[in-house]
Design an enzyme around this catalytic site. Structure first.
Site, PDB file in Angstrom:
ATOM      1  N   SER A 216     -34.831  47.362  53.064  1.00  0.00           N
ATOM      2  CA  SER A 216     -35.630  47.474  53.214  1.00  0.00           C
ATOM      3  C   SER A 216     -37.023  47.724  51.031  1.00  0.00           C
ATOM      4  O   SER A 216     -38.323  48.407  51.370  1.00  0.00           O
ATOM      5  CB  SER A 216     -36.188  48.511  53.510  1.00  0.00           C
ATOM      6  OG  SER A 216     -35.272  49.588  53.515  1.00  0.00           O
TER       7      SER A 216
ATOM      8  N   LYS B 138     -24.810  44.620  42.047  1.00  0.00           N
ATOM      9  CA  LYS B 138     -25.763  44.750  40.977  1.00  0.00           C
ATOM     10  C   LYS B 138     -26.623  45.068  41.417  1.00  0.00           C
ATOM     11  O   LYS B 138     -27.698  44.997  40.411  1.00  0.00           O
ATOM     12  CB  LYS B 138     -25.139  43.364  39.833  1.00  0.00           C
ATOM     13  CG  LYS B 138     -23.912  43.519  39.506  1.00  0.00           C
ATOM     14  CD  LYS B 138     -22.962  44.347  39.103  1.00  0.00           C
ATOM     15  CE  LYS B 138     -21.635  43.651  38.556  1.00  0.00           C
ATOM     16  NZ  LYS B 138     -21.086  44.802  38.705  1.00  0.00           N
TER      17      LYS B 138
ATOM     18  N   TYR C 107     -50.793  53.512  39.315  1.00  0.00           N
ATOM     19  CA  TYR C 107     -52.095  52.410  40.062  1.00  0.00           C
ATOM     20  C   TYR C 107     -53.055  53.394  40.372  1.00  0.00           C
ATOM     21  O   TYR C 107     -54.243  52.702  40.189  1.00  0.00           O
ATOM     22  CB  TYR C 107     -51.283  52.231  41.961  1.00  0.00           C
ATOM     23  CG  TYR C 107     -50.518  51.670  41.075  1.00  0.00           C
ATOM     24  CD1 TYR C 107     -49.977  50.713  40.993  1.00  0.00           C
ATOM     25  CD2 TYR C 107     -48.630  52.181  41.992  1.00  0.00           C
ATOM     26  CE1 TYR C 107     -48.717  49.377  41.032  1.00  0.00           C
ATOM     27  CE2 TYR C 107     -47.314  51.474  41.690  1.00  0.00           C
ATOM     28  CZ  TYR C 107     -47.409  50.389  41.438  1.00  0.00           C
ATOM     29  OH  TYR C 107     -46.389  49.487  42.130  1.00  0.00           O
TER      30      TYR C 107
ATOM     31  N   ASP D  26     -28.733  33.626  63.371  1.00  0.00           N
ATOM     32  CA  ASP D  26     -28.667  34.296  64.585  1.00  0.00           C
ATOM     33  C   ASP D  26     -28.650  36.021  64.749  1.00  0.00           C
ATOM     34  O   ASP D  26     -28.899  36.267  66.335  1.00  0.00           O
ATOM     35  CB  ASP D  26     -26.945  34.111  65.506  1.00  0.00           C
ATOM     36  CG  ASP D  26     -25.902  34.003  64.670  1.00  0.00           C
ATOM     37  OD1 ASP D  26     -25.616  34.941  63.802  1.00  0.00           O
ATOM     38  OD2 ASP D  26     -25.546  32.432  64.431  1.00  0.00           O
TER      39      ASP D  26
ATOM     40  N   LYS E 298     -42.876  48.073  52.189  1.00  0.00           N
ATOM     41  CA  LYS E 298     -44.187  48.492  52.566  1.00  0.00           C
ATOM     42  C   LYS E 298     -45.462  47.813  52.130  1.00  0.00           C
ATOM     43  O   LYS E 298     -46.580  48.083  52.470  1.00  0.00           O
ATOM     44  CB  LYS E 298     -43.747  49.513  52.050  1.00  0.00           C
ATOM     45  CG  LYS E 298     -42.904  50.741  53.191  1.00  0.00           C
ATOM     46  CD  LYS E 298     -43.699  51.354  54.007  1.00  0.00           C
ATOM     47  CE  LYS E 298     -42.520  52.533  54.482  1.00  0.00           C
ATOM     48  NZ  LYS E 298     -43.114  53.032  55.643  1.00  0.00           N
TER      49      LYS E 298
END
Lengths: 328, 328
Positions: free
Chosen positions: A314, A281, A126, A183, A64
């Site tokens: 992801s 792992k 953040y 592929d 993201k």
């Protein structure tokens, strides 16, 4: 009655441009292979290699970051002065917070009151401002609009934005450079941002793309079958990153450029998540495990054309203190 | 009364020779860094970088493969015909089973009846024969001796063998090639095989070495303090790979070449294990977390000489279905 066919709004060149903006900002994540997994994939004597693009090792622990950073890069300076806003309880919240901080922009993140404390801490870490809302899509969107009105902040959509899609595509762009001769590429589908960006790149290289979707949130599979966008109602899956419906920008790409959608039952996702973590792992989140399960599904392995299979992991933001299995 | 000073029995050249034997057999594991961990390490304004050598990604999920493979390589063919034997409930069992299979040799692994089913399956998966024993060191050793007598198999000791020590040292050999200018390497201590091999390499490059030991199994710390080998009795720690006493081959190296031993309470190990896995998305086992905790300990961070700190992550074979914490 024919539905009007909405056009594709993002091009391969947008992905290439996004890669330029992300250079030195996003991690060029590594590609992982694993002997046990390759053996499991080669079960019918056809030798196969599965390559995993490790976006679990991306900044904020998920792909993201790519889309959020690209989209924020393209906000005109006059607007960016007023900051950015989004609503999310998951990876997109952290992605927008981190990307805004790198641009020196203020960020307001609308989060449901029910969001996990660890997610809130990450966003606050953040420097973003967290705005509470009720845990409904309606209240999330209403609250985000109120913040937009009050502050002039620009909304950064989690997936249905051409610049977000282009940013997500940069993972696949790296992937095809890192592994020659893929592929097939498999990516999970929630709102469709990742698989859409991936499909733009894969089409350019003549690589097939499959979307991996939880059986309990199968709006993309149903939309493909129906030939029109069908919204997801009351999704039920442990893959909490894949609950969303497709959008007006992602649907045309999925309709035209994604070969098929394969759905996975949660029980299979959980088994593969555990297998993957134990063997490699590497921590992956349930959304990633849906793609791993798809790569090892009969539908994929019965097709002898696919020998070098890429899987986009992801993200890795699983809550490791309560993984969805009990001890053996 | 002076103790006679036992000499060091392994040399740096033995490690280099082991690396030649392991080329193409062991993985050259990657080195990991993490922004959050570096920030935590730089807390008193001294910038520090911590580098993690990922033996959790080694074959069988632990550095033990290196020593076992090297030792088995050096068994004369006439003896190797009769196979190898060891006793272990942990990583060494899998390491010997896998290394023996690569040499086409039979392997008997003596395992306590209490060993986890998943460990037994892994050993059996390499084609080794599992021999049950009672969960006591005495019965493990007795059973292994019986197998030796019956089969002529060669014993592969888990740590107290010059060739095993030399094999374990190859992780550090790669580490100093991969990261220039390390000024400290930290490795966990159980029987001392890993830290001994590491110390041979570090001495050659003028790099300090610290052993990381659980406070509940602190025989190495007490041995160093006393200047003589003190055995571990009734260890108590979640770091189940670090329960063992030092041996006659590892003790002289630790005595002479390891700068100090730092002990870590289990509560700190658990906190750092969780922090590490959440931030890096890499699974490590508790033994590795002891070394991570040492790298972030006051004793290390108050020393401004150490700015580029290497940590050897010994393995990743944690039972992820029952990690030692409850949900937050």
């Amino acid at each position: 009655m024919m539905e009007p066919t909405s056009p594709i709004t993002v091009r391969f060149a947008d992905v290439v441009a996004a890669a330029g903006r992300l250079a030195g900002k996003a991690h060029r994540t590594p590609v992982l292979t694993n002997r046990s997994i390759n053996e499991r994939a080669s079960r019918d004597v056809t030798p196969r290699e599965i390559f995993f693009k490790c976006e679990n090792l991306q900044r904020v622990g998920a792909f993201k970051f790519r889309g959020a950073f690209n989209a924020i890069s393209l906000i005109p300076a006059d607007d960016l002065r007023h900051g950015v806003v989004t609503h999310s309880s998951g990876n997109h919240a952290q992605a927008v917070a981190a990307a805004a901080a790198l641009h020196g922009a203020a960020a307001w993140i609308v989060m449901p009151r029910t969001a996990l404390p660890v997610k809130r801490q990450a966003v606050a870490g953040y420097g973003a401002t967290i705005i509470d809302c009720e845990p409904t899509l309606a209240d999330r969107e209403k609250t985000a609009r109120r913040i937009q009105d009050e502050t002039g902040a620009t909304l950064v959509h989690p997936f249905d934005d051409p610049y977000v899609i282009a940013g997500q595509g940069t993972a696949a762009l790296e992937f095809v450079e890192q592994v020659r001769g893929l592929d097939l590429i498999i990516a999970p589908i929630g709102g469709g941002g990742l698989v859409s960006g991936t499909a733009l790149v894969a089409r350019h290289h003549n690589i097939d793309v499959i979307g991996a979707e939880p059986a309990g949130a199968d709006d993309a599979a149903r939309s493909k079958a129906a030939g029109q966008l069908i919204e997801q109602t009351s999704p039920q899956t442990i893959a909490d990153g894949l609950l969303t419906s497709l959008g007006g920008h992602t649907w045309p790409i999925i309709r035209d450029l994604v070969r098929e959608i394969i759905t996975v039952e949660d029980s299979v996702t959980i088994e593969l998540m555990r297998f993957f973590i134990e063997r490699t792992k590497h921590v992956i989140e349930p959304s990633s495990a849906v793609a791993v399960a798809t790569a090892l599904s009969d539908q994929v392995l019965f097709n002898n054309r696919w020998r070098r299979i890429g899987v986009i992991l992801s993200g890795g933001n699983a809550n490791i203190a309560s993984l969805p299995w009990s001890d053996s």
